[in-house]
Design a protein around this motif. Structure first.
Motif, PDB file in Angstrom:
ATOM      1  N   LYS A   9       8.146  19.660  26.096  1.00 32.77           N
ATOM      2  CA  LYS A   9       9.248  19.179  26.918  1.00 32.77           C
ATOM      3  C   LYS A   9      10.328  18.605  26.012  1.00 32.77           C
ATOM      4  CE  LYS A   9      10.127  16.264  30.973  1.00 32.77           C
ATOM      5  NZ  LYS A   9       9.563  15.299  31.939  1.00 32.77           N
ATOM      6  N   HIS A  10      11.575  18.661  26.480  1.00 27.97           N
ATOM      7  CA  HIS A  10      12.650  18.051  25.696  1.00 27.97           C
ATOM      8  C   HIS A  10      13.694  17.459  26.644  1.00 27.97           C
ATOM      9  CE1 HIS A  10      16.031  20.891  26.329  1.00 27.97           C
ATOM     10  NE2 HIS A  10      15.065  21.757  26.585  1.00 27.97           N
ATOM     11  N   GLN A  11      14.515  16.579  26.079  1.00 27.10           N
ATOM     12  CA  GLN A  11      15.634  15.986  26.811  1.00 27.10           C
ATOM     13  C   GLN A  11      16.917  16.128  26.009  1.00 27.10           C
ATOM     14  OE1 GLN A  11      13.907  12.114  27.485  1.00 27.10           O
ATOM     15  NE2 GLN A  11      13.157  12.687  29.514  1.00 27.10           N
ATOM     16  N   GLU A  12      17.055  17.278  25.359  1.00 23.04           N
ATOM     17  CA  GLU A  12      18.307  17.584  24.680  1.00 23.04           C
ATOM     18  C   GLU A  12      19.359  17.942  25.726  1.00 23.04           C
ATOM     19  OE1 GLU A  12      17.883  20.031  21.186  1.00 23.04           O
ATOM     20  OE2 GLU A  12      15.770  19.448  20.928  1.00 23.04           O
ATOM     21  N   LYS A  13      20.601  17.977  25.321  1.00 22.66           N
ATOM     22  CA  LYS A  13      21.683  18.141  26.291  1.00 22.66           C
ATOM     23  C   LYS A  13      21.754  19.548  26.871  1.00 22.66           C
ATOM     24  CE  LYS A  13      24.544  14.490  24.266  1.00 22.66           C
ATOM     25  NZ  LYS A  13      25.858  14.149  23.636  1.00 22.66           N
ATOM     26  N   CYS A  20       6.786  13.887  34.015  1.00 20.39           N
ATOM     27  CA  CYS A  20       7.255  13.073  32.890  1.00 20.39           C
ATOM     28  C   CYS A  20       6.234  11.985  32.609  1.00 20.39           C
ATOM     29  CB  CYS A  20       8.610  12.446  33.213  1.00 20.39           C
ATOM     30  SG  CYS A  20       9.274  11.449  31.869  1.00 20.39           S
ATOM     31  N   CYS A  33       8.927   9.529  27.941  1.00 18.82           N
ATOM     32  CA  CYS A  33      10.292   9.539  28.474  1.00 18.82           C
ATOM     33  C   CYS A  33      11.266   8.970  27.442  1.00 18.82           C
ATOM     34  CB  CYS A  33      10.354   8.711  29.756  1.00 18.82           C
ATOM     35  SG  CYS A  33       9.426   9.450  31.107  1.00 18.82           S
ATOM     36  N   PHE A  34      12.321   9.702  27.207  1.00 13.77           N
ATOM     37  CA  PHE A  34      13.290   9.287  26.189  1.00 13.77           C
ATOM     38  C   PHE A  34      13.860   7.910  26.529  1.00 13.77           C
ATOM     39  CE2 PHE A  34      17.580   9.843  24.106  1.00 13.77           C
ATOM     40  CZ  PHE A  34      17.079   9.724  22.826  1.00 13.77           C
ATOM     41  N   PRO A  78      16.446  21.426  29.751  1.00 17.16           N
ATOM     42  CA  PRO A  78      16.023  20.024  29.617  1.00 17.16           C
ATOM     43  C   PRO A  78      15.119  19.604  30.787  1.00 17.16           C
ATOM     44  CG  PRO A  78      18.396  20.238  29.280  1.00 17.16           C
ATOM     45  CD  PRO A  78      17.916  21.564  29.795  1.00 17.16           C
ATOM     46  N   ASP A  79      14.215  18.662  30.486  1.00 23.12           N
ATOM     47  CA  ASP A  79      13.332  18.056  31.495  1.00 23.12           C
ATOM     48  C   ASP A  79      12.508  19.091  32.255  1.00 23.12           C
ATOM     49  OD1 ASP A  79      14.038  15.278  31.118  1.00 23.12           O
ATOM     50  OD2 ASP A  79      15.994  15.819  31.964  1.00 23.12           O
ATOM     51  N   PRO A 117      15.023  14.362  20.945  1.00 24.54           N
ATOM     52  CA  PRO A 117      14.145  14.032  22.084  1.00 24.54           C
ATOM     53  C   PRO A 117      13.325  15.255  22.489  1.00 24.54           C
ATOM     54  CG  PRO A 117      16.372  14.414  22.864  1.00 24.54           C
ATOM     55  CD  PRO A 117      16.439  14.519  21.372  1.00 24.54           C
TER      56      PRO A 117
END
Length: 717
Positions: free
Chosen positions: A140-144, A2, A7-8, A267-268, A117
């Protein structure tokens, strides 16, 4: 992994530079940011001297990438279905960072979707001296929930010229590297593979693109590129008529083939595309090749600068039919010949299902006790007695249905349970997406090397591609199969290299099925083709030279072809010399000639391995061929000359040398002579200036079909 800036929750707009410069000594790729905060390609071409010069460019700037679901409607380089099923992607500039360490300028450009994100980082390494740029993308993403990657090209390069001439290479087993050059048509043109394994069997993930007019070896603008990936690939070229001023706008999208590969990304989790390696030459195809060769030797090939082992392979002497006594005799022959390694090929393993042909035993990597009752340690000791090292063949990614591994672990095999098995070479592919299978494949090599610490060489083979493939491990994520298989293979190779850094490894795949830099990161050399007929090998090895150094192309003297032994030696000595021949059937004169060629090869291996290559006469439209390899100091060179199937009335132009120092004097000496008192070269042992050899040249001297000569050029005071 990350990045703090990605980072979101910590996003913060960064101050923009007017232009982002990615530059080698001769070439620059420049980006800028438009009024919509989007990255655009400002310039791609010869490097300018100052940054303000780039600000004066007033030609149209184009998006640095095109994303799915946004205008304009062009072939997208990136596309995604978000966790909420939104099938669009928009990326805005966030930040970038550049650092220079020695010869390498590293640049990262960070982008983000303003509504999600979802983060994309463009990575570049500019190798200043080699004039090569390496490029890849991290996603990369930080979606749910997981997102679906639809498009994920490694690069998105754009050219604005009138015409483009594409050179690429294609073929099949034993017929690799057939060259084709043609005017790139308007529309979308793809070079691609969907084979899964041995992916370069039909096409190479490499190309040369001549700008406006066809380039030759020393003149013309050429973009040369190659993708470092051992799996499915696609090189897409979208060529449209843009305007009278711009001409044709060409967008080049190299990367993993997204065929049947909508990739599910949790995610991540970092998704990294393979590297695209490219160079822009303004003085022809020859310089483009030399740029790629220099990069490969310094950065792209495992221990690329180190000399390779010469070897004797047992395959054509014994095939599957051997025992300890026969192999002991071959080890003695290896010593007499003067090679470094004796390579034990296929057929040494399997007990319940002995490997006596290619129908059984693959997957059961235990020594066949009938053939080798004392195991591999006996051969290791016999090799020591004969002052050679032992090498061994493996094909650990594959399995025969007639094997204990197949019986014990059917869930480890890629196949559709409700379809008939589609065998190729009587075998199936193991599921390297599965960590347990990765461990098994690693242990195949690890067990051999732990039990036999003096084994110095591994030939890693892969003799079939994927069909009717289904992974029990991936369950509902079958579209990840092609990509995760290749990533699993790399994990195994990384572990092997970490534990066994000094073992020499040949990258082989039923011939040239893995001619690419993804695997060469872990391999010292590769096997170009199972076709070892030296006449055809001239075309094959010459073709590979456009992208790969000659010194990593394994070239063996075999019984293929009806040419003289000298001709076979002279062709094999242009690559990484080896033997797969019945040494005991050689006459004393043939053995002496082979020993002499081996000594010459060892004396000149550094030139062959890392020397600069100059292609002088192409075999494609001629009945003869010639090329040169020159060391960096320009004190030593080798000139290779070959008569092919000549015809009455053929005209032979002089050999104009290239790359020499015009102010140095060079003595010529013909190597590998059958009769030292009767050289073929009339100027043997005579001295000429580099200027003379490059401007006046040498008259073609070989007489008759299938004649060859290798000439040393040595600088003298």
């Amino acid at each position: 992994m990350c990045y703090v800036s990605l980072c979101f929750g910590t996003l913060q707009a960064q101050k923009k530079d007017p232009v982002i410069i990615i530059s080698t000594e001769n070439t620059t790729l420049a980006y800028t940011i438009n009024t919509k905060n989007q990255l655009t390609q400002l310039y791609f071409g010869q490097a300018l001297k100052t940054i303000p010069d780039y600000l004066l460019i007033n030609s149209p700037s184009f998006p640095a990438l095109i994303t799915q679901g946004t205008a304009p409607v062009r072939e997208p380089s990136l596309g995604v279905v978000h966790a909420d099923n939104n099938p669009s992607l928009e990326l805005q500039y966030f930040n970038h960072h550049t650092e220079v360490k020695g010869n390498i300028q590293s640049t990262e450009i960070q982008l983000k979707d303003p509504q999600y994100p979802f983060f994309v980082s463009l990575h570049f390494k500019a190798y200043r001296n080699e004039n090569v740029i390496e490029q890849w993308i991290e996603i990369k993403h930080q979606e749910k929930k997981p997102v679906l990657l639809k498009y994920y090209s490694t690069a998105f390069l754009q050219l604005q010229e009138q015409n483009y001439y594409l050179t690429h290479f294609f073929g099949d087993w034993a017929n690799e590297m057939r060259m084709q050059e043609s005017l790139l048509p308007e529309g979308i043109y793809n070079i691609e593979s969907k084979l899964g394994t041995r992916a370069t069997n039909f096409d190479l993930p490499s190309f040369m693109l001549s700008i406006n007019t066809p380039a030759n070896e020393e003149d013309g603008k050429v973009l040369a590129g190659t993708l470092a990936w051992s799996g499915n690939f696609k090189l897409a070229f979208e060529n449209i008529r843009y305007s009278e001023d711009v001409g044709h706008l060409l967008q080049i999208l190299p990367g993993i083939n997204n065929y049947a590969s909508d990739y599910t990304l949790p995610p991540d989790t970092l998704f990294t595309t393979p590297s695209f390696i490219y160079t822009y030459s303004y003085t022809g195809k020859g310089q483009a090749s030399r740029n790629l060769h220099q990069w490969a030797v310094n950065y792209g090939i495992y221990k690329g600068k180190e000399n390779k082992s010469t070897l004797l392979n047992n395959w054509e002497s014994t095939y599957f039919n051997f025992d300890e006594q026969k192999l002991s005799g071959l080890l003695n022959e290896a010593q007499n010949l003067g090679v470094n390694v004796f390579l034990l090929d296929d057929g040494w393993f399997g007990n319940k299902y002995p490997r006596n042909n290619d129908n059984a035993g693959l997957g059961d990597w235990e020594v066949d006790r009938k053939k080798l009752p004392n195991g591999l340690p006996f051969l290791v000791n016999e090799a020591k007695k004969n002052n050679v090292k032992l090498g061994i063949w493996v094909e650990p990614e594959m399995v025969n249905p007639k094997s204990e591994l197949y019986e014990k672990h059917p869930e480890w095999i890629l196949k559709l349970s409700n379809r008939s098995e589609d065998l190729r070479r009587s075998q199936l592919v193991l599921d390297l997406t599965n960590p347990k299978v990765q461990e098994h494949v690693f242990k195949v090599v690890d067990n051999i090397l732990q039990e036999n610490t003096d084994i110095a060489y591994i030939k890693w083979d892969c003799n079939r591609y994927m069909t009717n493939s289904f992974s029990n491990y991936l369950k509902n994520n079958q579209n990840n199969l092609f990509i995760d298989y290749t990533l699993g293979l790399y994990k195994v190779l990384q572990r092997i290299r970490q534990k066994y850094p000094d073992v020499e490894l040949m990258w082989c795949s039923g011939g040239g099925g893995r001619a690419e830099y993804g695997g060469l990161k872990y391999s010292n050399e590769f096997w170009p083709s199972d076709n070892t007929d030296p006449l055809q090998r001239i075309f094959i090895q010459y073709g590979y030279s456009y992208f790969f150094p000659m010194g990593i192309q394994c070239a063996h003297v075999t019984n293929w072809g009806k040419q003289s032994l000298k001709f076979k030696l002279d062709v094999a000595m242009s690559g990484k010399l080896g033997f797969d021949i019945r040494v005991n059937e050689m006459s004393s004169q043939e053995l002496k000639l082979s020993q002499n060629a081996l000594n010459n090869y060892k004396n000149f291996q550094e030139v062959i391995n890392i020397g600069e290559m100059y292609r002088l006469i192409a075999p494609y439209n001629n009945h003869y061929a010639a090329w040169m390899l020159i060391d960096q100091s320009k004190n030593k060179a080798l000139l290779y000359t070959y008569n092919l199937q000549t015809q009455l009335g053929d005209h032979f132009t002089p050999i104009y040398c290239r790359g020499l120092d015009p102010d140095k004097k060079y003595q010529l000496r013909e190597l590998n002579l059958e009769d030292e008192d009767h050289p073929q070269l009339p100027q043997n042992k005579k001295i000429f200036s580099g200027d003379f050899l490059m401007k006046v040249g040498l008259q073609w001297f070989l007489k008759g079909s299938l004649k060859s000569s290798i000439i040393e050029l040595k600088a003298v005071n």
